[in-house]
Structures are given as C-alpha cells and as structure tokens.
Design a protein around this motif. Sequence first.
Motif, PDB file in Angstrom:
ATOM      1  N   THR A  73       1.109  -1.211   0.087  1.00 36.85           N
ATOM      2  CA  THR A  73      -0.412   0.506   0.245  1.00 36.85           C
ATOM      3  C   THR A  73       0.935   1.604   0.222  1.00 36.85           C
ATOM      4  N   ALA A  74       0.068   2.591   0.061  1.00 37.45           N
ATOM      5  CA  ALA A  74       0.499   3.300  -0.301  1.00 37.45           C
ATOM      6  C   ALA A  74       0.354   4.744   0.279  1.00 37.45           C
ATOM      7  N   LYS A  75       1.032   5.763   0.563  1.00 37.99           N
ATOM      8  CA  LYS A  75      -0.200   7.279   0.654  1.00 37.99           C
ATOM      9  C   LYS A  75      -0.750   7.077  -0.408  1.00 37.99           C
ATOM     10  N   PRO A  76      -1.656   7.724  -0.607  1.00 39.57           N
ATOM     11  CA  PRO A  76      -2.541   7.961   0.781  1.00 39.57           C
ATOM     12  C   PRO A  76      -3.984   7.259   1.248  1.00 39.57           C
ATOM     13  N   ASP A  77      -3.606   5.526   0.542  1.00 40.84           N
ATOM     14  CA  ASP A  77      -4.499   4.834   0.731  1.00 40.84           C
ATOM     15  C   ASP A  77      -4.702   4.496   2.739  1.00 40.84           C
ATOM     16  N   ALA A  78      -5.682   4.148   2.995  1.00 40.54           N
ATOM     17  CA  ALA A  78      -5.577   4.627   4.633  1.00 40.54           C
ATOM     18  C   ALA A  78      -4.483   3.856   5.024  1.00 40.54           C
ATOM     19  N   ALA A  79      -5.144   2.356   4.594  1.00 39.75           N
ATOM     20  CA  ALA A  79      -3.992   1.009   5.546  1.00 39.75           C
ATOM     21  C   ALA A  79      -2.839   1.136   5.582  1.00 39.75           C
ATOM     22  N   ILE A  80      -2.049   2.144   4.677  1.00 39.35           N
ATOM     23  CA  ILE A  80      -0.507   2.717   5.582  1.00 39.35           C
ATOM     24  C   ILE A  80      -0.413   3.652   6.793  1.00 39.35           C
ATOM     25  N   PHE A  81      -1.829   4.286   6.660  1.00 39.76           N
ATOM     26  CA  PHE A  81      -1.768   5.307   7.859  1.00 39.76           C
ATOM     27  C   PHE A  81      -2.161   4.915   8.795  1.00 39.76           C
ATOM     28  N   ASP A  82      -3.247   3.387   8.852  1.00 37.68           N
ATOM     29  CA  ASP A  82      -3.365   2.479   9.992  1.00 37.68           C
ATOM     30  C   ASP A  82      -2.327   1.584  10.171  1.00 37.68           C
ATOM     31  N   TYR A  83      -1.222   1.074   9.277  1.00 36.70           N
ATOM     32  CA  TYR A  83      -0.465   0.683   9.610  1.00 36.70           C
ATOM     33  C   TYR A  83       0.281   1.283  10.204  1.00 36.70           C
ATOM     34  N   LEU A  84       0.755   2.669  10.422  1.00 37.01           N
ATOM     35  CA  LEU A  84       1.358   3.485  10.930  1.00 37.01           C
ATOM     36  C   LEU A  84       1.067   3.330  12.418  1.00 37.01           C
ATOM     37  N   ALA A  85       0.478   4.094  12.388  1.00 35.95           N
ATOM     38  CA  ALA A  85      -0.561   4.015  14.035  1.00 35.95           C
ATOM     39  C   ALA A  85      -0.422   2.928  14.828  1.00 35.95           C
ATOM     40  N   ARG A  86      -0.919   2.038  14.083  1.00 34.23           N
ATOM     41  CA  ARG A  86      -0.204   0.564  14.633  1.00 34.23           C
ATOM     42  C   ARG A  86       1.116   0.273  15.433  1.00 34.23           C
ATOM     43  N   LEU A  87       2.199   0.716  14.126  1.00 32.77           N
ATOM     44  CA  LEU A  87       2.986   0.570  15.015  1.00 32.77           C
ATOM     45  C   LEU A  87       3.559   1.825  15.884  1.00 32.77           C
ATOM     46  N   LEU A  88       3.341   2.729  16.192  1.00 34.00           N
ATOM     47  CA  LEU A  88       3.431   3.423  17.113  1.00 34.00           C
ATOM     48  C   LEU A  88       2.686   3.197  18.370  1.00 34.00           C
ATOM     49  N   GLY A  89       1.628   2.368  18.213  1.00 32.73           N
ATOM     50  CA  GLY A  89       1.047   2.176  19.634  1.00 32.73           C
ATOM     51  C   GLY A  89      -0.088   3.167  19.367  1.00 32.73           C
ATOM     52  N   HIS A  90      -0.775   3.370  18.420  1.00 37.30           N
ATOM     53  CA  HIS A  90      -1.860   4.612  18.569  1.00 37.30           C
ATOM     54  C   HIS A  90      -1.388   5.899  19.045  1.00 37.30           C
ATOM     55  N   ARG A  91      -0.416   6.237  19.603  1.00 35.80           N
ATOM     56  CA  ARG A  91       0.350   6.964  20.298  1.00 35.80           C
ATOM     57  C   ARG A  91       0.322   8.140  19.636  1.00 35.80           C
ATOM     58  N   PRO A  92      -0.021   9.222  19.838  1.00 35.25           N
ATOM     59  CA  PRO A  92       0.100  10.303  19.595  1.00 35.25           C
ATOM     60  C   PRO A  92       0.617  10.911  18.474  1.00 35.25           C
ATOM     61  N   CYS A  93       1.198  11.385  17.469  1.00 29.24           N
ATOM     62  CA  CYS A  93       1.942  11.893  17.075  1.00 29.24           C
ATOM     63  C   CYS A  93       1.237  13.255  15.838  1.00 29.24           C
ATOM     64  N   ILE A  94       2.562  13.925  14.690  1.00 28.97           N
ATOM     65  CA  ILE A  94       2.070  14.381  13.937  1.00 28.97           C
ATOM     66  C   ILE A  94       2.507  14.534  12.867  1.00 28.97           C
ATOM     67  N   PHE A  95       2.030  14.459  11.609  1.00 29.33           N
ATOM     68  CA  PHE A  95       2.240  14.337  10.330  1.00 29.33           C
ATOM     69  C   PHE A  95       2.740  15.229   9.436  1.00 29.33           C
ATOM     70  N   PHE A  96       3.093  14.950   8.864  1.00 30.51           N
ATOM     71  CA  PHE A  96       3.659  16.354   7.972  1.00 30.51           C
ATOM     72  C   PHE A  96       3.470  15.307   6.301  1.00 30.51           C
ATOM     73  N   ASP A  97       3.181  16.619   5.851  1.00 32.95           N
ATOM     74  CA  ASP A  97       3.187  15.802   4.084  1.00 32.95           C
ATOM     75  C   ASP A  97       2.912  17.162   3.306  1.00 32.95           C
ATOM     76  N   ASP A  98       3.367  17.291   1.769  1.00 30.12           N
ATOM     77  CA  ASP A  98       3.317  18.452   0.703  1.00 30.12           C
ATOM     78  C   ASP A  98       2.076  18.019  -0.117  1.00 30.12           C
ATOM     79  N   ARG A  99       1.658  16.896   0.458  1.00 30.43           N
ATOM     80  CA  ARG A  99      -0.159  16.659  -0.342  1.00 30.43           C
ATOM     81  C   ARG A  99      -0.899  16.671  -0.272  1.00 30.43           C
ATOM     82  N   GLU A 100      -2.241  17.433  -0.516  1.00 29.77           N
ATOM     83  CA  GLU A 100      -3.586  17.625   0.470  1.00 29.77           C
ATOM     84  C   GLU A 100      -3.862  16.146   0.952  1.00 29.77           C
ATOM     85  N   GLU A 101      -4.101  15.746  -0.494  1.00 26.08           N
ATOM     86  CA  GLU A 101      -4.569  14.177  -0.613  1.00 26.08           C
ATOM     87  C   GLU A 101      -3.564  13.316   1.166  1.00 26.08           C
TER      88      GLU A 101
END
Length: 135
Positions: A73-101
Amino acid sequence: ELAQQIHHWDSGWPRMFKGAFPGVDALLAGLQADGYRLHALSNYPAEKLDFLYDQFEFMQRFHSVVISGLLTTAKPDAAIFDYLARLLGHRPCIFFDDREENVEAAISAGLEAHRCEPRGNIGAALAKAMGRLNQ
C-alpha cells in the motif's frame, strides 16, 4: 522501449534529487535532542533504499521508517496510515506532507496532520502543531 524506460528511470534516479530541504537535519536533530521519537512515512521504492540512506544522512535520526515499496500500500491509502498508527502504538503524533490528499487521509485515520510546502518553513508549522499537542 519499456526496457529502455526502466533503464533510464534506474540510472537517472540520483538526478531527480536536489538534496535535503534546508534546515531539515537541524530541525530533526533538535527534536531528537528534546527527546521526541521521530518516524518517517514515505512513498518510496524498496529497490532504492540504499540511495535514500546514502544520500540523506538525516534518515539515521528516525526511530522507524515506513516505506511504501516494502508494503502492499502507499499514501494516500488508509491502510498505510493504519499501519503507521499500529506501529506507533496509537500514540499521538504529528504528520506532515506536501500533498493535500495525504494529509486528508492521515486525518481520516485519526492522525494530527498538516500540509506544508517542501521549501516552506516546516519549523514554524511544527512549533505551532506541537504547541497544540502539548496543551
């Protein structure tokens, strides 16, 4: 013709990069020194990882790096963000990107996300976002 295009993509890869954005390494070093854990999420091909780490020393500062080319999967697919959230243990984080989608997809996945211009002042955007996160 396809083989030639693939060869040009492969051999021309280094010419597609102008270097790191000004101030990125200092910004990451400061965050790291302040005790923040740093993570990266990138749509990047797995076969070019050596170049990424050889060219951009700041990649060593990240505690974890999620590379789309290593996943299905790749951005902007929700699955990659779900993977990241699980990897981080659903702890708060701030995400920056140059693409609005990508920002919208991250927000939909429950992350705090902000769009910033590649050559813009990410330090100011980060300070503003962190001020809200630390309240």
